[in-house]
Write a protein that holds these residues in place. Structure first.
Motif, PDB file in Angstrom:
ATOM      1  N   VAL A 104       9.792   6.175 -13.098  1.00 48.56           N
ATOM      2  CA  VAL A 104       8.570   5.409 -12.890  1.00 48.56           C
ATOM      3  C   VAL A 104       8.165   4.755 -14.212  1.00 48.56           C
ATOM      4  CG1 VAL A 104       6.153   5.473 -12.174  1.00 48.56           C
ATOM      5  CG2 VAL A 104       7.829   6.969 -11.061  1.00 48.56           C
ATOM      6  N   PRO A 105       8.103   3.429 -14.269  1.00 46.11           N
ATOM      7  CA  PRO A 105       7.738   2.767 -15.530  1.00 46.11           C
ATOM      8  C   PRO A 105       6.266   2.952 -15.860  1.00 46.11           C
ATOM      9  CG  PRO A 105       7.984   1.158 -13.769  1.00 46.11           C
ATOM     10  CD  PRO A 105       8.396   2.472 -13.192  1.00 46.11           C
ATOM     11  N   PHE A 108       2.089  -1.378 -15.345  1.00 44.75           N
ATOM     12  CA  PHE A 108       1.477  -1.363 -14.019  1.00 44.75           C
ATOM     13  C   PHE A 108       2.191  -2.304 -13.046  1.00 44.75           C
ATOM     14  CE2 PHE A 108      -1.402  -3.158 -10.870  1.00 44.75           C
ATOM     15  CZ  PHE A 108      -1.826  -2.010 -10.224  1.00 44.75           C
ATOM     16  N   ILE A 109       2.473  -3.526 -13.460  1.00 47.39           N
ATOM     17  CA  ILE A 109       3.118  -4.481 -12.562  1.00 47.39           C
ATOM     18  C   ILE A 109       4.524  -4.002 -12.191  1.00 47.39           C
ATOM     19  CG2 ILE A 109       3.992  -6.843 -12.341  1.00 47.39           C
ATOM     20  CD1 ILE A 109       0.963  -6.582 -12.066  1.00 47.39           C
ATOM     21  N   ALA A 110       5.209  -3.349 -13.131  1.00 48.00           N
ATOM     22  CA  ALA A 110       6.525  -2.779 -12.816  1.00 48.00           C
ATOM     23  C   ALA A 110       6.393  -1.651 -11.797  1.00 48.00           C
ATOM     24  CB  ALA A 110       7.187  -2.281 -14.096  1.00 48.00           C
ATOM     25  N   LYS A 111       5.359  -0.824 -11.942  1.00 46.62           N
ATOM     26  CA  LYS A 111       5.121   0.224 -10.937  1.00 46.62           C
ATOM     27  C   LYS A 111       4.828  -0.384  -9.584  1.00 46.62           C
ATOM     28  CE  LYS A 111       2.175   2.775 -13.408  1.00 46.62           C
ATOM     29  NZ  LYS A 111       1.276   3.900 -13.789  1.00 46.62           N
ATOM     30  N   LEU A 112       4.075  -1.475  -9.580  1.00 45.33           N
ATOM     31  CA  LEU A 112       3.770  -2.150  -8.312  1.00 45.33           C
ATOM     32  C   LEU A 112       5.054  -2.646  -7.650  1.00 45.33           C
ATOM     33  CD1 LEU A 112       1.366  -2.939  -6.551  1.00 45.33           C
ATOM     34  CD2 LEU A 112       1.162  -5.054  -7.866  1.00 45.33           C
ATOM     35  N   GLY A 113       6.001  -3.139  -8.467  1.00 41.72           N
ATOM     36  CA  GLY A 113       7.282  -3.560  -7.928  1.00 41.72           C
ATOM     37  C   GLY A 113       8.106  -2.389  -7.412  1.00 41.72           C
ATOM     38  N   LEU A 114       8.018  -1.251  -8.092  1.00 36.84           N
ATOM     39  CA  LEU A 114       8.747  -0.058  -7.658  1.00 36.84           C
ATOM     40  C   LEU A 114       8.293   0.394  -6.275  1.00 36.84           C
ATOM     41  CD1 LEU A 114      10.702   2.298  -8.409  1.00 36.84           C
ATOM     42  CD2 LEU A 114       8.683   3.487  -9.312  1.00 36.84           C
ATOM     43  N   TYR A 115       6.994   0.277  -6.001  1.00 38.91           N
ATOM     44  CA  TYR A 115       6.417   0.792  -4.764  1.00 38.91           C
ATOM     45  C   TYR A 115       6.136  -0.302  -3.730  1.00 38.91           C
ATOM     46  CZ  TYR A 115       5.759   5.208  -7.250  1.00 38.91           C
ATOM     47  OH  TYR A 115       5.957   6.380  -7.938  1.00 38.91           O
ATOM     48  N   SER A 116       6.721  -1.505  -3.917  1.00 41.77           N
ATOM     49  CA  SER A 116       6.510  -2.616  -2.991  1.00 41.77           C
ATOM     50  C   SER A 116       7.848  -3.144  -2.490  1.00 41.77           C
ATOM     51  CB  SER A 116       5.767  -3.777  -3.664  1.00 41.77           C
ATOM     52  OG  SER A 116       4.506  -3.393  -4.138  1.00 41.77           O
ATOM     53  N   MET A 117       7.849  -3.672  -1.250  1.00 36.78           N
ATOM     54  CA  MET A 117       9.040  -4.358  -0.762  1.00 36.78           C
ATOM     55  C   MET A 117       8.888  -5.881  -0.819  1.00 36.78           C
ATOM     56  SD  MET A 117       8.844  -3.922   3.408  1.00 36.78           S
ATOM     57  CE  MET A 117       9.804  -5.384   3.771  1.00 36.78           C
ATOM     58  N   ASP A 118       7.677  -6.371  -1.148  1.00 36.87           N
ATOM     59  CA  ASP A 118       7.453  -7.810  -1.201  1.00 36.87           C
ATOM     60  C   ASP A 118       6.241  -8.101  -2.074  1.00 36.87           C
ATOM     61  OD1 ASP A 118       5.110  -7.294   0.296  1.00 36.87           O
ATOM     62  OD2 ASP A 118       6.062  -7.789   2.196  1.00 36.87           O
ATOM     63  N   ASN A 119       5.922  -9.385  -2.241  1.00 42.02           N
ATOM     64  CA  ASN A 119       4.703  -9.740  -2.962  1.00 42.02           C
ATOM     65  C   ASN A 119       3.652 -10.291  -2.000  1.00 42.02           C
ATOM     66  OD1 ASN A 119       5.607 -12.332  -2.414  1.00 42.02           O
ATOM     67  ND2 ASN A 119       5.091 -13.137  -4.435  1.00 42.02           N
ATOM     68  N   GLY A 120       3.753  -9.892  -0.733  1.00 44.32           N
ATOM     69  CA  GLY A 120       2.825 -10.363   0.293  1.00 44.32           C
ATOM     70  C   GLY A 120       1.893  -9.276   0.785  1.00 44.32           C
ATOM     71  N   THR A 121       1.618  -8.301  -0.072  1.00 46.13           N
ATOM     72  CA  THR A 121       0.776  -7.172   0.328  1.00 46.13           C
ATOM     73  C   THR A 121      -0.292  -6.976  -0.740  1.00 46.13           C
ATOM     74  OG1 THR A 121       2.754  -6.217   1.350  1.00 46.13           O
ATOM     75  CG2 THR A 121       0.851  -4.772   1.135  1.00 46.13           C
ATOM     76  N   PRO A 122      -1.286  -7.856  -0.775  1.00 47.91           N
ATOM     77  CA  PRO A 122      -2.239  -7.847  -1.889  1.00 47.91           C
ATOM     78  C   PRO A 122      -3.160  -6.628  -1.883  1.00 47.91           C
ATOM     79  CG  PRO A 122      -2.876  -9.456  -0.219  1.00 47.91           C
ATOM     80  CD  PRO A 122      -1.527  -8.969   0.161  1.00 47.91           C
ATOM     81  N   LEU A 123      -3.384  -6.122  -3.085  1.00 53.62           N
ATOM     82  CA  LEU A 123      -4.322  -5.026  -3.307  1.00 53.62           C
ATOM     83  C   LEU A 123      -5.714  -5.576  -3.574  1.00 53.62           C
ATOM     84  CD1 LEU A 123      -2.218  -2.818  -5.730  1.00 53.62           C
ATOM     85  CD2 LEU A 123      -3.104  -2.034  -3.533  1.00 53.62           C
ATOM     86  N   ALA A 124      -6.720  -4.796  -3.200  1.00 55.64           N
ATOM     87  CA  ALA A 124      -8.111  -5.132  -3.502  1.00 55.64           C
ATOM     88  C   ALA A 124      -8.851  -3.840  -3.829  1.00 55.64           C
ATOM     89  CB  ALA A 124      -8.764  -5.843  -2.325  1.00 55.64           C
ATOM     90  N   ALA A 125     -10.109  -3.974  -4.193  1.00 55.74           N
ATOM     91  CA  ALA A 125     -10.873  -2.811  -4.640  1.00 55.74           C
ATOM     92  C   ALA A 125     -10.930  -1.717  -3.587  1.00 55.74           C
ATOM     93  CB  ALA A 125     -12.285  -3.247  -5.031  1.00 55.74           C
ATOM     94  N   GLY A 126     -11.039  -2.088  -2.319  1.00 57.37           N
ATOM     95  CA  GLY A 126     -11.212  -1.092  -1.271  1.00 57.37           C
ATOM     96  C   GLY A 126      -9.966  -0.807  -0.469  1.00 57.37           C
ATOM     97  N   THR A 127      -8.791  -1.155  -0.997  1.00 54.85           N
ATOM     98  CA  THR A 127      -7.566  -1.004  -0.217  1.00 54.85           C
ATOM     99  C   THR A 127      -7.312   0.443   0.189  1.00 54.85           C
ATOM    100  OG1 THR A 127      -6.530  -2.961  -1.180  1.00 54.85           O
ATOM    101  CG2 THR A 127      -5.051  -1.290  -0.264  1.00 54.85           C
ATOM    102  N   TRP A 128      -7.377   1.365  -0.765  1.00 54.82           N
ATOM    103  CA  TRP A 128      -7.090   2.761  -0.431  1.00 54.82           C
ATOM    104  C   TRP A 128      -8.102   3.301   0.572  1.00 54.82           C
ATOM    105  CZ3 TRP A 128      -3.821   6.315   0.361  1.00 54.82           C
ATOM    106  CH2 TRP A 128      -4.240   7.640   0.549  1.00 54.82           C
TER     107      TRP A 128
END
Length: 345
Positions: A104-105, A108-128
């Motif tokens: 795990v790098p 942060f952006i590298a971690k986001l790539g590790l845990y994503s299959m695309d760039n079409g799943t935007p995060l926001a403040a209330g996502t979780w």
């Protein structure tokens, strides 16, 4: 039909995504579920808050490190720069072939790539908050069936069927349909079907159950040679190990009519009957609608009554779990048409 719904779905409200290289308003919007709720209430269906904490089931379906990441991702993003509250993070690098994914790098952006299959799943403040409440609704729906009821609807948002054990994608963060199926099995059911009727293949759900014989996964979807998620959903994917023969895909071409789609559903129903399941979980995507902006089938609003009727013919306890559908104005009507077709049958 009783609907489990948390108002926390409004907390996930990203403002834009990247679609075919263009920065566009999010197709997966708060308004989608607003319209579904309005249609449910206008036609006399009751909505109640989730009654179950899904955490223990999430731990069985999703990797703990991935869950920890999405739980804290927004706070980690803000910690990088105080101005990041005005921005949405997107991955820019993925650990594809020959690259390592076991470390795990720190970036942060590298971690986001590790845990994503695309760039079409935007995060926001209330996502979780929204994703967890949607998971709670799905597991609450499963428990409602276990209490002896015949059908239930989980109005989960964001959707879930593209999320795998350790990755997000296709607007999905937690796999709500898989959580519902697992909850049913945890409480004593022996065999469960997950039938995915979203336009896009449920790659996450397939991957989660691909080597298991207690879940029959069937997906009717746009051919992945031309349609998202592209890299899974072909007819020759039939399961492996103990799961061999318990994964069934019906990829269909662009322009598929309702008659053609219904033929695939009838074949799916035959497979489900042979499986002799204890319960049915429906990944209810309505982006098969003729007016959907990112899909290419030609099903009309009135056709969805018949979809519900066909599903009712299985005479199984059935949990409908909300997935996609991006023709926002028609979405509520289409959802309730399926549910009422099921009930009337």
């Amino acid at each position: 039909m009783l609907c489990f719904l948390s108002d926390a779905y409004r907390e996930h409200n990203p403002q834009y995504e990247y679609f075919r290289g263009e920065k566009v308003p999010c197709f997966e919007s708060v308004e989608r579920l607003d319209n579904i709720v309005a249609a449910l209430q206008a036609r006399g269906h009751e909505c109640v808050s989730p009654q179950t904490d899904a955490s223990s089931v999430i731990a069985k379906i999703h990797d703990p490190a991935y869950v920890s990441f999405i739980t804290h991702a927004w706070q980690e993003w803000l910690a990088l720069d105080e101005k990041n509250h005005e921005l949405q993070p997107f991955p820019s690098v993925w650990p594809t072939r020959t690259l390592r994914d076991d470390i795990v790098p720190d970036n942060f952006i590298a971690k986001l790539g590790l845990y994503s299959m695309d760039n079409g799943t935007p995060l926001a403040a209330g996502t979780w908050c929204a994703a967890k409440s949607g998971a709670d609704a799905a597991v609450s729906a499963a428990n409602y069936l276990l209490a002896g009821h015949s059908s239930v609807f989980s109005a989960s948002r964001p959707p879930g069927h593209h999320a795998g054990r350790d990755f997000m994608g296709g607007y999905c963060f937690l796999n709500n349909a898989a959580l519902a199926a697992q909850a049913l099995l945890d409480q004593g059911m022996k065999k469960v079907v997950v039938l995915d009727i979203d336009y896009h293949h449920g790659n996450g759900t397939q991957s989660l159950f691909y080597d298991r014989d207690d879940v029959l996964f069937i997906s009717i979807h746009g051919d992945p040679k031309t349609e998202y998620p592209f890299y899974l959903g072909h007819e020759d994917e039939t399961g492996e190990g103990a799961g061999q023969g318990y994964n069934v895909n019906f990829p269909l071409p662009i322009g598929t009519t309702f008659t053609q789609w219904l033929s695939a559903l009838e074949k799916a129903i035959e497979r489900i009957q042979d499986f002799q399941a204890d319960a049915l979980v429906i990944s209810l995507g309505l982006d098969t609608f003729e007016g959907d902006p990112i899909s290419k089938f030609t099903i009309k609003s009135e056709d969805y009554f018949q979809v519900g009727q066909q599903l009712a013919s299985l005479k199984l306890p059935t949990a409908f779990i909300m997935e996609g559908g991006y023709a926002t104005e028609a979405l509520g009507t289409n959802v309730v048409n399926v549910l009422e077709g099921f009930e009337q049958a």
